[in-house]
Design a protein around this motif. Structure first.
Motif: not given
Length: 460
Positions: A422-425, A429-435, A450-452
């Motif tokens: 979950r943390l990895d994803a 996702a944060l990175g994808e938003a910034q390419q 986030i891992s929860d």
């Protein structure tokens, strides 16, 4: 005898970096007349150790090692308990109660000491803390005092190159990497123009690897400055170059750099060989570095000449090696920074075996060697453990459910493999938003949130 009827070897591995994951993989693949149950404990919420928190963000090829580690961790045969600190959240007595043996693979994360005057001055740093900061380690301060225009880096290994490169590289060139946002923002504001790397021996006695050295010369708008007086000094260099392909490549790189035109770049990296740091100058904070000129001793080393030079710098980073940390209840060699051992079997101060306790990786052999050495190191330790069946612990509570129950009863909010996914994803996702490939989450509490993990999820 069916697999279900076979006896079970229960092993705890403390440390989820490459050494720990390789040891787990080798245990699972080994030929043996019993089953193996492995629990991997890690003090950080995420796995992979120094691959995640000790490799510069602009080294994606090295970070590709994560793919192999992920395959092992995701195989479904290893339980991962992250955010669990050995010595506080779980103890050696706990491990004896639940396992047959433990392998410590906690690595070496502290800086080795450098005993020279002025080392304690403001502006004098250990490389490991800087590396942890720019890699987004959750347990170091979010800011770094990058207020210096010139810095000295002491050391002639790959960590010294990483530190120098991160100091000199223009921050915008790091944007395609997973550099954390707080690190990028601080690097953008850095006023640095000059970085000096000092090594006490000659250019052919360096500990750099060719790949990392070559990357230094590929930096945009950064000149590499060399002193011709550092070359052609040691007559044995030619023999060394002739017998080592690695040194041959290093010599070619340095020779090419010496012929480059310089003077147009806004930043510079100066390589100083035959320069032994003698004193960090300054009263309240660093104002310079005094070095002694050395000369080859004919045996691959160098001796002092009594000639000194001073370099005005605002900061000094020592990259002279890493050092292991002691573990509660486990023998420790204060001189070498390792668990004393024979073939991975821990030994005490009387040179006697400590049954059930093993070591692998840098906490076993010291901070030397690359991934290949870590694999062979793990193999030796695993073979030793498997051959010691008569000396294993006899756990009083071998129930696999006992560990989650114990951690939950102690209020430890641990992370799992599923939590890491979950943390990895989330980071991707944060990175994808910034390419970008990913943007690391830095605060420990946020990583855990986030891992929860389902076993400790908070009610909604």
């Amino acid at each position: 005898m069916s697999e279900r009827q076979k006896p079970v070897l229960r092993v705890a591995i403390v440390g989820a970096g490459p050494a720990g994951i390789y040891a787990a993989d080798l245990l699972l693949k080994a030929e043996r007349p019993f089953q193996v149950s492995i629990d991997l404990f890690e003090q950080l919420p995420a796995p992979y150790g120094l691959v995640r928190y000790g490799v510069a963000p602009d080294h994606p090829r090295i970070k590709g090692i994560v793919n192999a580690l992920r395959d092992v961790l995701d195989g479904g045969n290893i339980r991962f308990f992250g955010n669990v600190r050995f010595g506080t959240d779980i103890t050696l007595d706990d491990l004896k109660r639940h396992y047959n043996a433990v392998i410590f693979t906690t690595g070496a994360i502290r800086d080795a000491e450098l005993d020279i005057p002025g080392i304690e001055l403001l502006g004098s740093f250990g490389a490991s803390q800087f590396v942890s900061w720019y890699d987004g380690h959750p347990d170091v301060p979010r800011d770094w005092p990058l207020d210096h225009t010139s810095a000295a880096v002491i050391g002639n290994g790959n960590v010294a190159l990483d530190v120098a490169r991160m100091l000199a590289k223009h921050a915008e060139d790091l944007l395609p990497t997973e550099v954390p946002a707080n690190v990028y923002d601080r690097l953008v504001a850095s006023p640095i123009t000059d970085v000096h790397i000092f090594g006490r021996r000659g250019p052919i006695q360096v500990r750099f690897t060719p790949l990392e050295l070559r990357e230094l010369g590929e930096l945009r708008d950064v000149d590499i400055i060399l002193d011709d007086a550092d070359f052609g000094v040691d007559e044995s260099d030619e023999r060394s170059i002739a017998t080592s392909k690695q040194l041959l490549v290093i010599n070619r790189i340095l020779t090419e750099w010496r012929s480059r035109e310089t003077g147009r770049a806004s930043r510079r990296i100066h390589l100083h060989f035959y320069s032994r740091p003698a004193e960090i100058l300054g009263s309240d904070r660093v104002t310079g570095l005094r070095v002694e000129r050395t000369a080859p001793d004919g045996e691959g080393g160098a001796h002092g000449t009594g000639e000194f030079r001073e370099f005005p710098v605002d900061a000094v980073y020592r990259a002279v090696g890493y050092f292991g940390s002691p573990l509660d209840g486990v023998p420790f060699d204060d001189r070498r920074g390792v668990i004393p051992n024979r073939a991975g079997r821990a030994i005490d101060d009387e040179d006697e075996r400590v049954h059930g306790v093993y070591a692998s990786g840098w906490i076993k052999r010291g901070p030397v060697g690359l991934i290949g050495a870590t694999k062979s190191d793990a193999m030796e330790t695993v073979q030793a453990l498997l051959g010691d069946q008569s000396e294993w612990w006899s756990p009083s509570e071998p129930d696999t459910d006992a560990i989650p129950r114990m951690l939950e009863a102690r209020g430890i909010r641990y992370t799992t493999v599923q939590g890491w996914h979950r943390l990895d994803a989330h980071e991707r996702a944060l990175g994808e938003a910034q390419q970008r490939e990913r943007v690391k989450v830095v605060p420990r509490e946020e990583m855990v949130e986030i891992s929860d993990p389902p076993a400790t999820a908070q009610p909604t």
